[in-house]
Scaffold this motif. Structure first.
Motif, PDB file in Angstrom:
ATOM      1  N   ILE A  39      43.987   4.891 -12.712  1.00 14.09           N
ATOM      2  CA  ILE A  39      43.043   3.413 -13.276  1.00 14.09           C
ATOM      3  C   ILE A  39      43.960   3.844 -14.736  1.00 14.09           C
ATOM      4  O   ILE A  39      43.786   5.508 -15.191  1.00 14.09           O
ATOM      5  CB  ILE A  39      42.059   4.287 -14.199  1.00 14.09           C
ATOM      6  N   PRO A  40      44.472   2.947 -15.214  1.00 15.65           N
ATOM      7  CA  PRO A  40      45.110   3.144 -16.446  1.00 15.65           C
ATOM      8  C   PRO A  40      43.904   2.826 -17.632  1.00 15.65           C
ATOM      9  O   PRO A  40      43.494   1.114 -18.045  1.00 15.65           O
ATOM     10  CB  PRO A  40      46.211   2.196 -16.553  1.00 15.65           C
ATOM     11  N   LEU A  41      44.291   3.086 -18.484  1.00 16.79           N
ATOM     12  CA  LEU A  41      43.870   2.824 -19.979  1.00 16.79           C
ATOM     13  C   LEU A  41      45.074   3.230 -21.020  1.00 16.79           C
ATOM     14  O   LEU A  41      45.316   3.880 -21.397  1.00 16.79           O
ATOM     15  CB  LEU A  41      42.421   3.484 -20.545  1.00 16.79           C
ATOM     16  N   ASN A 158      41.452   9.559  -6.908  1.00 13.77           N
ATOM     17  CA  ASN A 158      41.338  10.623  -5.362  1.00 13.77           C
ATOM     18  C   ASN A 158      40.207  11.589  -5.883  1.00 13.77           C
ATOM     19  O   ASN A 158      39.178  12.081  -5.949  1.00 13.77           O
ATOM     20  CB  ASN A 158      42.296  11.200  -5.808  1.00 13.77           C
ATOM     21  N   ILE A 159      39.909  11.731  -8.010  1.00 14.46           N
ATOM     22  CA  ILE A 159      39.405  12.991  -8.498  1.00 14.46           C
ATOM     23  C   ILE A 159      38.101  12.139  -9.272  1.00 14.46           C
ATOM     24  O   ILE A 159      37.674  12.953 -10.619  1.00 14.46           O
ATOM     25  CB  ILE A 159      40.445  13.756  -9.098  1.00 14.46           C
ATOM     26  N   ALA A 160      38.682  10.941 -10.238  1.00 10.65           N
ATOM     27  CA  ALA A 160      37.599  10.581 -11.159  1.00 10.65           C
ATOM     28  C   ALA A 160      37.404   8.879 -11.362  1.00 10.65           C
ATOM     29  O   ALA A 160      38.135   8.251 -10.561  1.00 10.65           O
ATOM     30  CB  ALA A 160      38.348  10.701 -12.669  1.00 10.65           C
ATOM     31  N   ASP A 161      36.806   8.388 -11.241  1.00 10.82           N
ATOM     32  CA  ASP A 161      35.911   7.128 -11.844  1.00 10.82           C
ATOM     33  C   ASP A 161      36.341   6.779 -13.057  1.00 10.82           C
ATOM     34  O   ASP A 161      36.864   7.877 -13.978  1.00 10.82           O
ATOM     35  CB  ASP A 161      34.712   6.842 -11.544  1.00 10.82           C
ATOM     36  N   GLY A 162      36.227   5.593 -13.960  1.00  8.66           N
ATOM     37  CA  GLY A 162      36.216   5.393 -14.607  1.00  8.66           C
ATOM     38  C   GLY A 162      35.359   6.106 -16.075  1.00  8.66           C
ATOM     39  O   GLY A 162      36.233   6.200 -16.824  1.00  8.66           O
ATOM     40  N   ALA A 290      29.190  14.424 -15.814  1.00  6.06           N
ATOM     41  CA  ALA A 290      29.322  14.916 -15.049  1.00  6.06           C
ATOM     42  C   ALA A 290      30.555  13.936 -13.960  1.00  6.06           C
ATOM     43  O   ALA A 290      31.014  12.877 -14.934  1.00  6.06           O
ATOM     44  CB  ALA A 290      28.721  14.275 -14.058  1.00  6.06           C
ATOM     45  N   MET A 291      31.495  14.877 -13.617  1.00  5.50           N
ATOM     46  CA  MET A 291      33.281  13.882 -12.731  1.00  5.50           C
ATOM     47  C   MET A 291      33.438  13.671 -12.212  1.00  5.50           C
ATOM     48  O   MET A 291      32.401  14.243 -11.104  1.00  5.50           O
ATOM     49  CB  MET A 291      34.133  15.417 -13.439  1.00  5.50           C
ATOM     50  N   GLY A 292      34.187  12.579 -11.477  1.00  4.63           N
ATOM     51  CA  GLY A 292      34.032  12.000  -9.801  1.00  4.63           C
ATOM     52  C   GLY A 292      33.873  11.390 -10.317  1.00  4.63           C
ATOM     53  O   GLY A 292      33.840  10.248 -10.742  1.00  4.63           O
ATOM     54  N   ASN A 293      33.870  10.608  -8.689  1.00  9.36           N
ATOM     55  CA  ASN A 293      33.665   8.743  -8.714  1.00  9.36           C
ATOM     56  C   ASN A 293      31.865   8.618  -8.086  1.00  9.36           C
ATOM     57  O   ASN A 293      31.854   8.593  -7.434  1.00  9.36           O
ATOM     58  CB  ASN A 293      34.622   8.794  -7.193  1.00  9.36           C
ATOM     59  N   ILE A 294      31.553   8.931  -9.201  1.00 10.72           N
ATOM     60  CA  ILE A 294      30.297   9.111  -9.030  1.00 10.72           C
ATOM     61  C   ILE A 294      29.872   7.077  -9.423  1.00 10.72           C
ATOM     62  O   ILE A 294      28.945   6.633 -10.234  1.00 10.72           O
ATOM     63  CB  ILE A 294      29.435   9.638 -10.114  1.00 10.72           C
ATOM     64  N   TRP A 362      34.082  -2.039 -17.340  1.00 13.06           N
ATOM     65  CA  TRP A 362      33.230  -1.276 -18.308  1.00 13.06           C
ATOM     66  C   TRP A 362      33.263  -1.162 -19.921  1.00 13.06           C
ATOM     67  O   TRP A 362      33.451   0.298 -20.287  1.00 13.06           O
ATOM     68  CB  TRP A 362      34.845  -0.868 -18.502  1.00 13.06           C
ATOM     69  N   CYS A 363      32.095  -1.829 -20.058  1.00 15.41           N
ATOM     70  CA  CYS A 363      32.041  -2.758 -20.895  1.00 15.41           C
ATOM     71  C   CYS A 363      30.475  -1.514 -22.140  1.00 15.41           C
ATOM     72  O   CYS A 363      31.078  -1.495 -23.059  1.00 15.41           O
ATOM     73  CB  CYS A 363      30.534  -3.238 -21.123  1.00 15.41           C
ATOM     74  N   ARG A 364      30.347  -0.295 -20.974  1.00 18.56           N
ATOM     75  CA  ARG A 364      29.298   1.037 -21.720  1.00 18.56           C
ATOM     76  C   ARG A 364      29.957   2.281 -22.006  1.00 18.56           C
ATOM     77  O   ARG A 364      29.919   2.826 -22.342  1.00 18.56           O
ATOM     78  CB  ARG A 364      27.887   0.812 -21.412  1.00 18.56           C
ATOM     79  N   PHE A 365      31.349   1.644 -21.423  1.00 16.64           N
ATOM     80  CA  PHE A 365      31.978   2.701 -22.041  1.00 16.64           C
ATOM     81  C   PHE A 365      32.408   2.886 -23.688  1.00 16.64           C
ATOM     82  O   PHE A 365      33.019   2.446 -23.803  1.00 16.64           O
ATOM     83  CB  PHE A 365      33.632   2.959 -21.229  1.00 16.64           C
TER      84      PHE A 365
END
Length: 432
Positions: A39-41, A158-162, A290-294, A362-365
């Motif tokens: 995921i790129p930012l 594999n380990i994280a979402d946005g 909380a970290m991960g693909n939730i 991603w508007c609430r990030f």
């Protein structure tokens, strides 16, 4: 025209070694089925604030604060061991510094979307962390001639979402600016979604070899108000209070459908897929850090018989999103039906009878809160995506508008840009 010259590459490791009892980080079921991409930012910072800090000082500050932050986010420095766990071996994250021979203002005032990947440390969709050979996080610090900065991050899906990526980035920035209060991340997602034997299921990237183009459509506050009014008063709409994300998503979905209907190959159905953050929808809810693909996807279906109205699509989309609730999460935790659903969706996608379009908001990030000590970012963006009919929604810098990053086949994009309704809203495309 900017030219990016790489100055250095190195691995940054945690400032303190990971304790032995934390060496094996279990992947959750949701991590296991995440697409094997990054995921790129990219965060752009004007030079005005903190201009008295020279490049060497900034470099040292960013490296040291990164190392300190990785101690708390220790799995990010590890390597994927197998489909069930990560070896938290402190191998480090990839860290690149580059010199950009350009003025920052020229880049963000008239961005060339196709050129943004040069600010990334890796190609996010050309390699995979799935085999465990690559870093799970890669960072590039881009120093502009004017003193401005672009800080880009690519994190393994594999380990994280946005939200996980933004949580980490804000924690790193807080450490850099010396904030006293800082987040303590949680890495216990496997407790809620234990890893499973995937029975031959292999997550796919969704990357197509066809020619994909990306356009950025900007909806400011006034255009969003017009769109929301149109949505609430549209024939068939049961939604009288649409959110800006609902309105923009349904609006773009309706144009995707018109493009698909204009082609010779008939479709049986049109499906909108919307990514949904599960953190607040669980019972009890998980914290934002909380970290991960939730996340999981809401699926809205529209058959292709007759006229398909904007209001009807909006209603279907809201209904689908609201079905992602605590009961849905319970079924996801205890049942195996979700893998069957994923396999069926893959079959429908490959046979071409169903036209899919995918949305991720991603508007609430809190991306515009990322302050390393020299002010908040002037612009935060992603890059082009090699995926057909995928839309990323982000907030504008003022927080009141939406940028829609639309990725389509080149011919389909040409049809979309000729749509009279899109033109009437005067949502400009900006890419070259």
């Amino acid at each position: 025209m900017s030219h990016v010259e790489v100055i250095s590459r190195e691995m940054i490791k945690p400032s303190s070694p990971t304790p032995q009892n934390l060496r094996n980080h279990k992947l959750s079921f949701l991590d296991q089925i995440a697409p094997p991409v990054y995921i790129p930012l990219i965060f752009f910072y004007h030079p005005e604030l903190g201009y008295d800090i020279d490049r060497a000082q900034k470099s040292q500050l960013l490296k040291q604060s990164l190392s300190d932050t990785l101690t708390r986010f220790y799995p990010l420095s590890g390597r994927i061991k197998n489909e069930f766990c990560i070896d938290c071996n402190d191998a480090g994250v990839e860290y690149v510094e580059a010199h950009v021979h350009a003025q920052l203002s020229n880049v963000i005032e008239n961005p060339n979307i196709e050129k943004l990947k040069q600010y990334l440390p890796i190609e996010p969709y050309g390699i995979s962390a799935a085999m465990g050979r690559e870093a799970l996080l890669a960072i590039q610090i881009n120093f502009f001639d004017c003193g401005g900065l672009a800080i880009s991050l690519c994190i393994s899906h594999n380990i994280a979402d946005g939200p996980s990526l933004v949580t980490f980035t804000n924690a790193w920035a807080a450490t850099a600016r010396g904030a006293i209060e800082n987040v303590t991340p949680s890495f216990d997602l496997a407790f809620h979604f234990p890893p499973r034997e995937l029975s031959g299921f292999k997550p796919t990237t969704g990357i197509t070899t066809e020619k994909i183009v990306t356009r950025r459509f900007v909806f400011d506050k006034m255009k969003l108000a017009t769109l929301k009014d149109a949505a609430s008063s549209a024939t068939g709409s049961l939604v009288k209070d649409p959110t800006r994300v609902e309105a923009v998503s349904a609006f773009i979905w309706s144009h995707f459908i018109e493009v698909a209907k204009s082609k010779l190959a008939p479709k049986k159905a049109f499906v909108a897929i919307h990514a949904v953050n599960l953190r607040s929808r669980m019972n009890p809810p998980l914290p934002d850090h909380a970290m991960g693909n939730i996340w999981r996807i809401a699926t809205a279906l529209s058959m292709c018989e007759g006229e398909i109205g904007f209001g009807d699509l909006l209603s279907k989309l809201r209904s689908a999103i609201r079905k992602i609730d605590s009961d849905y999460v319970k079924d996801l935790q205890i049942g195996d039906g979700y893998l069957d659903f994923l396999k069926k969706r893959t079959e429908n996608y490959s046979n071409g009878e169903v036209e899919f379009c995918s949305f991720s908001s991603w508007c609430r990030f809190p991306v515009y809160e990322v302050d390393y000590g020299w002010g908040k970012p002037a612009w935060v963006c992603t890059t082009t995506l090699p995926f057909k009919n995928v839309v990323i929604l982000t907030s504008t810098s003022c927080g009141e508008g939406i940028e829609a990053w639309v990725n389509m086949l080149e011919d389909d994009m040409n049809r979309l840009e000729c749509d009279h309704l899109l033109i009437s809203l005067d949502a400009p495309k900006i890419n070259d």
